[in-house]
Enzyme design. Structure first.
Site, PDB file in Angstrom:
ATOM      1  N   HIS A 135      -2.830  61.846  44.550  1.00 52.66           N
ATOM      2  CA  HIS A 135      -2.654  62.347  43.176  1.00 52.66           C
ATOM      3  C   HIS A 135      -2.628  63.884  43.233  1.00 52.66           C
ATOM      4  O   HIS A 135      -3.552  64.558  42.797  1.00 52.66           O
ATOM      5  CB  HIS A 135      -3.804  61.846  42.299  1.00 52.66           C
ATOM      6  CG  HIS A 135      -3.535  61.917  40.821  1.00 52.66           C
ATOM      7  ND1 HIS A 135      -2.356  62.405  40.289  1.00 52.66           N
ATOM      8  CD2 HIS A 135      -4.306  61.564  39.757  1.00 52.66           C
ATOM      9  CE1 HIS A 135      -2.409  62.349  38.972  1.00 52.66           C
ATOM     10  NE2 HIS A 135      -3.572  61.844  38.624  1.00 52.66           N
ATOM     11  N   ASP A 230     -14.811  59.481  40.569  1.00 58.37           N
ATOM     12  CA  ASP A 230     -13.652  58.778  40.000  1.00 58.37           C
ATOM     13  C   ASP A 230     -14.051  57.313  39.827  1.00 58.37           C
ATOM     14  O   ASP A 230     -15.087  56.869  40.350  1.00 58.37           O
ATOM     15  CB  ASP A 230     -12.453  58.918  40.966  1.00 58.37           C
ATOM     16  CG  ASP A 230     -11.165  58.301  40.421  1.00 58.37           C
ATOM     17  OD1 ASP A 230     -11.072  58.075  39.196  1.00 58.37           O
ATOM     18  OD2 ASP A 230     -10.253  58.031  41.235  1.00 58.37           O
ATOM     19  N   ARG A 298      -4.054  70.379  33.411  1.00 61.76           N
ATOM     20  CA  ARG A 298      -2.910  69.599  33.914  1.00 61.76           C
ATOM     21  C   ARG A 298      -1.611  70.161  33.332  1.00 61.76           C
ATOM     22  O   ARG A 298      -0.601  70.276  34.016  1.00 61.76           O
ATOM     23  CB  ARG A 298      -3.045  68.122  33.521  1.00 61.76           C
ATOM     24  CG  ARG A 298      -4.151  67.347  34.228  1.00 61.76           C
ATOM     25  CD  ARG A 298      -3.855  67.099  35.700  1.00 61.76           C
ATOM     26  NE  ARG A 298      -2.644  66.327  35.919  1.00 61.76           N
ATOM     27  CZ  ARG A 298      -2.551  64.996  35.902  1.00 61.76           C
ATOM     28  NH1 ARG A 298      -3.629  64.271  35.702  1.00 61.76           N
ATOM     29  NH2 ARG A 298      -1.405  64.381  36.119  1.00 61.76           N
TER      30      ARG A 298
HETATM   31  N1  NVA Z   1      -8.156  56.471  41.156  1.00 60.06           N
HETATM   32  C1  NVA Z   1      -7.663  56.390  39.797  1.00 60.06           C
HETATM   33  C2  NVA Z   1      -7.194  57.730  39.325  1.00 60.06           C
HETATM   34  C3  NVA Z   1      -6.720  57.757  37.891  1.00 60.06           C
HETATM   35  C4  NVA Z   1      -6.205  59.107  37.465  1.00 60.06           C
HETATM   36  C5  NVA Z   1      -6.536  55.376  39.745  1.00 60.06           C
HETATM   37  O1  NVA Z   1      -5.677  55.384  40.618  1.00 60.06           O
HETATM   38  O2  NVA Z   1      -6.542  54.556  38.827  1.00 60.06           O
HETATM   39  N1   CP Z   2      -6.069  61.898  35.471  1.00 59.63           N
HETATM   40  C1   CP Z   2      -4.932  61.244  35.141  1.00 59.63           C
HETATM   41  O1   CP Z   2      -3.951  61.231  35.880  1.00 59.63           O
HETATM   42  O2   CP Z   2      -4.989  60.622  33.938  1.00 59.63           O
HETATM   43  P1   CP Z   2      -3.938  59.586  33.360  1.00 59.63           P
HETATM   44  O3   CP Z   2      -4.062  58.318  34.169  1.00 59.63           O
HETATM   45  O4   CP Z   2      -4.333  59.394  31.937  1.00 59.63           O
HETATM   46  O5   CP Z   2      -2.549  60.165  33.507  1.00 59.63           O
END
Ligand code: NVA
Ligand code: CP
Length: 310
Positions: A135, A230, A298
């Protein structure tokens, strides 16, 4: 001197040089300041960004759409089901077709290889808005947020408590690239992937910083400047959520755990947060928490990325 990033894709942070990372931060700060005083910056006038989402999103979707609009361009949202992509058309043909219409693609999907292939077969920049592996937009934003709060990144210690997932991987790349120390504590069986740790160790060696992969949250948090966590079950792992809750017992960021960090530690979370699981309300809503600054940033950081690559 400015580094030319036009046409470059953002697939993972490890593909960026330190100069490129700081160029993104410098432009993010400028765009943030200009927005604050109401100055328009139509850097991408008339440019089109395709936004493909195979997973849900609040921050990524809204910040990219607002971002491209504020840069004078136009964002087009596609739920993956709206496209032929991976149903009756390959990633490579889709990449070639979209390249004839658009100036950039932002994609959130499961398989990291799809993002690599979109960039490989298309002729326009591709921005990774989250895959199962990485990410990068989130972690560039997180580092920018720390820089705003602490004026430096080097020699700080970030403790990441929880799943060795996409966030852990991008934090490993990001922190090691900029010379920040990172300690990760995860239950056994949920550690970050070895190859990402190895790539990050090479960065850290070059920058003279440290990486620790641990199982004890208290050791990871000891003396930390930043505590990051997270969700325990990421998007796509919903069926494992109950089982994971048992495995991650003891990995909650709560008032007992944060006592081991520096008193002025920053609490960070990419969001969405599952309050009561990986973190408690007291921590999310404490003065140490910068979670909504991360969310706001962001917008500024992704605008800088788009302005530089599109
Ligand atoms: N680890 C989480 C991050 C969300 C922004 C996911 O992949 O759902
Ligand atoms: N942190 C993040 O990417 O949030 P969303 O899943 O809401 O885009």
């Amino acid at each position: 001197m400015a580094v030319n990033m036009k046409g470059k894709s953002l697939i993972e942070i490890n593909h960026l040089t330190l100069e490129e990372i700081y160029q993104i931060f410098d432009l993010s700060a400028t765009l943030k300041q200009e927005r604050l005083i109401g100055k328009k910056h139509y850097i991408l006038e008339g440019k089109k960004l395709g936004m493909i989402f195979a997973k849900p999103s609040t921050r990524t979707r809204v910040s990219f759409e607002v971002g491209i609009y504020e840069l004078g361009g136009y964002g087009m949202f596609f739920n993956q089901n709206d496209l032929q992509l991976k149903k009756s058309e390959s990633v490579s043909d889709t990449a070639k077709v979209l390249s004839r219409y658009l100036d950039g693609i932002m994609i959130r999907t499961f398989d990291h290889q799809d993002v690599i292939d979109l960039a490989k077969y298309g002729s326009i920049p591709v921005i990774n808005g989250l895959t199962d592996l990485h990410h990068p937009c989130q972690v560039l934003t997180d580092l920018f947020t720390v820089l705003e709060k602490r004026r430096t990144l080097r020699e700080l210690k970030l403790a990441y408590i929880g799943d060795g997932n996409n966030m852990a991987h991008s934090l490993l790349h990001g922190c090691s690239k900029v010379g920040m120390n990172i300690s990760i504590a995860s239950p056994s069986g949920f550690k970050p992937l070895d190859f990402v740790v190895k790539e990050s160790m090479e960065n850290a060696k070059y920058m003279g910083s440290k990486i620790e992969i641990l199982e004890d949250p208290v050791s990871a948090v000891k003396g930390a400047d930043i505590i990051y966590t997270d969700v325990w079950a990421s998007m796509g792992q919903e069926k494992e959520a109950e089982e994971r809750k048992k495995r991650f017992m003891g990995f909650q960021v709560n008032p007992q755990l944060v006592k081991h960090a520096k008193e002025d530690y920053l609490f960070m979370h990419c969001l969405p947060a599952h309050r009561g699981d990986e973190v408690t309300d007291e921590i999310c809503d404490s003065p140490n928490s910068v979670i909504f600054d991360e969310a706001e940033n962001r917008l500024h950081v992704q605008k800088a990325v788009m302005a530089l690559v599109m």
